[in-house]
Structures are given as C-alpha cells and as structure tokens.
Enzyme design. Sequence first.
Site, PDB file in Angstrom:
ATOM      1  CG  ASN A  16     -47.787   3.050 -22.856  1.00  0.00           C
ATOM      2  OD1 ASN A  16     -47.716   1.981 -22.235  1.00  0.00           O
ATOM      3  ND2 ASN A  16     -46.761   3.585 -23.475  1.00  0.00           N
ATOM      4  CG  HIS A  28     -57.687  22.522  25.664  1.00  0.00           C
ATOM      5  ND1 HIS A  28     -56.457  22.840  25.137  1.00  0.00           N
ATOM      6  CD2 HIS A  28     -58.455  23.635  25.523  1.00  0.00           C
ATOM      7  CE1 HIS A  28     -56.471  24.100  24.711  1.00  0.00           C
ATOM      8  NE2 HIS A  28     -57.677  24.605  24.927  1.00  0.00           N
ATOM      9  CB  SER A  56     -61.888  -9.751  26.355  1.00  0.00           C
ATOM     10  OG  SER A  56     -60.792 -10.410  26.953  1.00  0.00           O
ATOM     11  CE  LYS A  79     -62.275  -4.550  27.691  1.00  0.00           C
ATOM     12  NZ  LYS A  79     -60.826  -4.586  27.541  1.00  0.00           N
ATOM     13  CD  GLU A  93     -60.749  -0.730  19.981  1.00  0.00           C
ATOM     14  OE1 GLU A  93     -59.636  -0.795  20.518  1.00  0.00           O
ATOM     15  OE2 GLU A  93     -61.630  -1.596  20.158  1.00  0.00           O
TER      16      GLU A  93
HETATM   17  N1  ARG Z   1     -49.350  -3.412 -17.072  1.00  0.00           N
HETATM   18  C1  ARG Z   1     -48.987  -2.109 -17.501  1.00  0.00           C
HETATM   19  C2  ARG Z   1     -49.350  -1.087 -16.411  1.00  0.00           C
HETATM   20  O1  ARG Z   1     -50.060  -1.445 -15.553  1.00  0.00           O
HETATM   21  C3  ARG Z   1     -49.718  -1.762 -18.756  1.00  0.00           C
HETATM   22  C4  ARG Z   1     -49.019  -0.766 -19.595  1.00  0.00           C
HETATM   23  C5  ARG Z   1     -47.743  -1.352 -20.065  1.00  0.00           C
HETATM   24  N2  ARG Z   1     -47.162  -0.595 -21.131  1.00  0.00           N
HETATM   25  C6  ARG Z   1     -45.924  -0.846 -21.532  1.00  0.00           C
HETATM   26  N3  ARG Z   1     -45.477  -0.174 -22.510  1.00  0.00           N
HETATM   27  N4  ARG Z   1     -45.190  -1.745 -20.924  1.00  0.00           N
HETATM   28  O2  ARG Z   1     -48.909   0.032 -16.418  1.00  0.00           O
END
Ligand code: ARG
Length: 465
Positions: A116, A162, A283, A289, A296
């Site tokens: 995490n 405008h 084109s 063209k 675009e």
């Molecule tokens: N692949 C996960 C993400 O992109 C990584 C973190 C995952 N953590 C967990 N506790 N499952 O968020």
Amino acid sequence: MSNKQDTSKLWGGRFSEATDSFVQRFTASVNFDRRMAAEDIAGSLAHAEMLCAAGVLTQEELADIQRGLAQVQEEITSGSFTWSVELEDVHMNIESRLTQLIGSTGKKLHTGRSRNDQVATDIRLYLRAAIDAIAAELTRLQQGTIDLAGRHSDAIMPGFTHLQTAQPVTFGHHLLAWNEMLERDHGRLQDCRARLNQSPLGAAALAGTTYPIDRARTAATLGFDRPTENSLDSVSDRDFAIEFCAFAALLMTHMSRMSEELVLWTSAQFNFIELPDRFCTGSSIMPQKKNPDVPELVRGKVGRVNGHLVALLTLMKSQPLAYNKDNQEDKEPLFDTVDTVLDCLRAFADMVPAIKPRIEQMREAARRGFSTATDLADYLVRQGLPFRDAHEVVGKAVAHGVSSGQDLAEMTLATLQGFHPGINADVFEVLTLEGSVAARDHLGGTAPRQVAAAAERARERLRRR
Ligand code: ARG
C-alpha cells in the site's frame, strides 16, 4: 500444511484453495503497472538501505538486495524478465524474482512496508518524472509560440468576437493569447508537482510499522521534499493524480481551442495560414484535399483526457479510509493521460513553429469586416460626441457600407461627413488597419510595439524557469 494451500502466492499462508483463474486475471494489475518497475526498484533500494542503517538488515543482506535488484532491473530493461499474472502486480513480480536470484534474503525486503505505501510511492515517483517531461514539452511549445508571435508582432488579422470580425489585432497578439493559457497550465503543473512531492513510504499497510524506520531518510533518498504526515492518508490519497488530470484536462481544453482555430484558419474560407504538408494528410477519394489531421486529432483527444479526470474523481468518491483495491483503477487513466498529453504537446511543439501565416489574406479579411468601426466612434468621441451618439453615427455609416459594398476607409470624405459634419480628412488615419492597431498602445494591447515587448517578457519568463 494442507495440500490445497496456494503456495504460489506471496500472501498464500492463510488460504486453503488456489485463486480462481478468472479472479486471478481480473484482480491482476501487472499488465499495466509494470510501467512503474524502475520506480518500484528505486523505492525498494531506498527502503533496504534505510533498513540497514536502522540495523534491521545487515550490510551483507543489503549488498545482496542491491545486487539482486540491479539484475532485476537489467532483465527488465533488456526484455528478458518474465512477467507473470499469477504474481498479480509489479511489486510481487519484482520481489519474487529477487528472491529467486538471491535466496531468502529477498524475503526480508518487505520488512516494515506494505504494497500500500509501496504503490503510493511508485505512482508519485512515476508521475513526478512524467510531470518533468511534460513541463519540458510544454516549454518547447511555448517557446515556439512566442517566437512565432515575435516574428509577426505587426501582421494584421481580424480579431473576432462571436466569430464575427470585431477589431483588427496582430497575429502575434493572438498567438500570445495562446501562450497565456499555456503559461497558466505550466503554473498548475508545478503546483501539482509541489504537492505531490512527499514520501508516503513508511505508512506501511495503513498504521505505520513497529520497526525503527527513518522516513526522512527514504524521503530524501528518493528526492521527495518531506515524508507525508498521516499514514492513513498516505496510503489512500490519490489527490495528486486527480490534480494532474485536472491540469491535463484544462491544458487539452486549451489545445482544443488552438486546434479549432488552426482548423478554421487552414480552410479555404479563412485561408489565414498554411500548415506544412508533413502535419497534414490527404483524402483517399478527393484528390484536392489537405486535411489538418494533427489539430483535429488533438481537438478530439480532449475527450479521453476529460473522461480520465471524471474516472478518477468517481473512483475516489465515497472511498472509506484507508487503502481499497478500487485504487488499482487509478493507473490506466493516469497513464493514458500522461501518454496523450505528451503526444499532443509534442505534435504541437513541432507544428506551431512551422505555421506559415498568409499575411496578405489576413490583412484583407480584417479590411473587409468594418473592423475599424470602433476607431471611427472613438474619433467622434474625441470631436466631443458622447460615445452612444458616436456609436449610432458609425452604425449608419456601416449600414451604408454594407449596402454599397464599401469599407469605411473606401468612402469619400464627403460621404463620411454626410454622417457627421465633424469628420475631417484626418479620419483616414484612424480608419486604416495600421492606425487602428497602433492606437491600442498600452500594456496588454495589440499595438505592434506592445506585442513585441510582450513577446520579450514572455521569453524572459521562460528563461527564468
Ligand atoms: N496492485 C495494487 C494497486 O495497484 C497494489 C497494492 C495492493 N495492496 C493490497 N493490499 N492489495 O493498488
């Protein structure tokens, strides 16, 4: 140990059956998050080095991890690394290969951290590098825009409101208006970078860790300004990605406006500029063209970038603290935004300096549209008329011009005096296009000398970056 236990997983200990093969594929992110492999390795090196300094890893263990990660990086760079969906994401692919290479010391790398805080760190590092690359392309586009403006500070074109001819301006003035939009975009990008540049490493899963970690040290190693304040926020925060996408949506909106004008200007009806053939296509059916595909397409790509902003806002909406698997969905929109913005900036930075203005056609268009009518009204005000009365007088003169097919400057003095006796021969000075633009001679005005000075100030701002 149950024979049904899923031993292939780094987290398999508490499980008694293997992951469903569809679920495995459904929950995996390696096919897109492997883009952050270099950042993941940099984060791991910083973490391991800090763990060693804290006495959690020995010097030998650190050396093994460094050697192993260097080899993993080499395999990834050379393309020989085997990415595996079974290992779910970039983090576990790399960690598992490290353990294959150096043995059980590899399993110590994850001490005191979680995927995490790891993924939060990786995204910030990735996005910081992307921001710097985007800032460089944006600066290149601004440079080209300002240079073109400086070369055409006195080329007259109609200014529009405008999309109707309003007053004459110079081409340089118009281009510098674009540059102001881009200058604000650059400011927003740097604001985003400043808030992004904090290290979440050490937040671990959500609450921090029991090891004697040194968060300031890993933050400094990775070039962050400081560690983040709160571990719960650290693993759940994706504001920086949303801010970046908001920057991108506005930049793309600006580029879509520029694109729209380029598309109009290259049309036979406007015929204000020519784009070099290398930025256009033909084109397959209409031989005559020459289509302005690059502007675009840039105009069209604002759609996906706006979409990614909304996707990320919606992703984060109502998420409880702290990390949720939802957050894995942040990467694809973010990566596509980075790719799209870089491509569009590159296309524009290459193309804008190559724009060839058709100066005579622009001037002619300004001449045809009664663009100096306001100048005649201002002239009458200088003769003592209240502005509203002057407006009325000039309106009548314009109506006559429309029916007789004449511009104001083409009418005889006698005709003009028929609308107001206070008009003298000197009126023709203010009715000329050159006189009109030169008279708007103040900061931000379209007088050529103001435009030249504005281009110089804009250049100076870039030099100070
Ligand atoms: N692949 C996960 C993400 O992109 C990584 C973190 C995952 N953590 C967990 N506790 N499952 O968020």
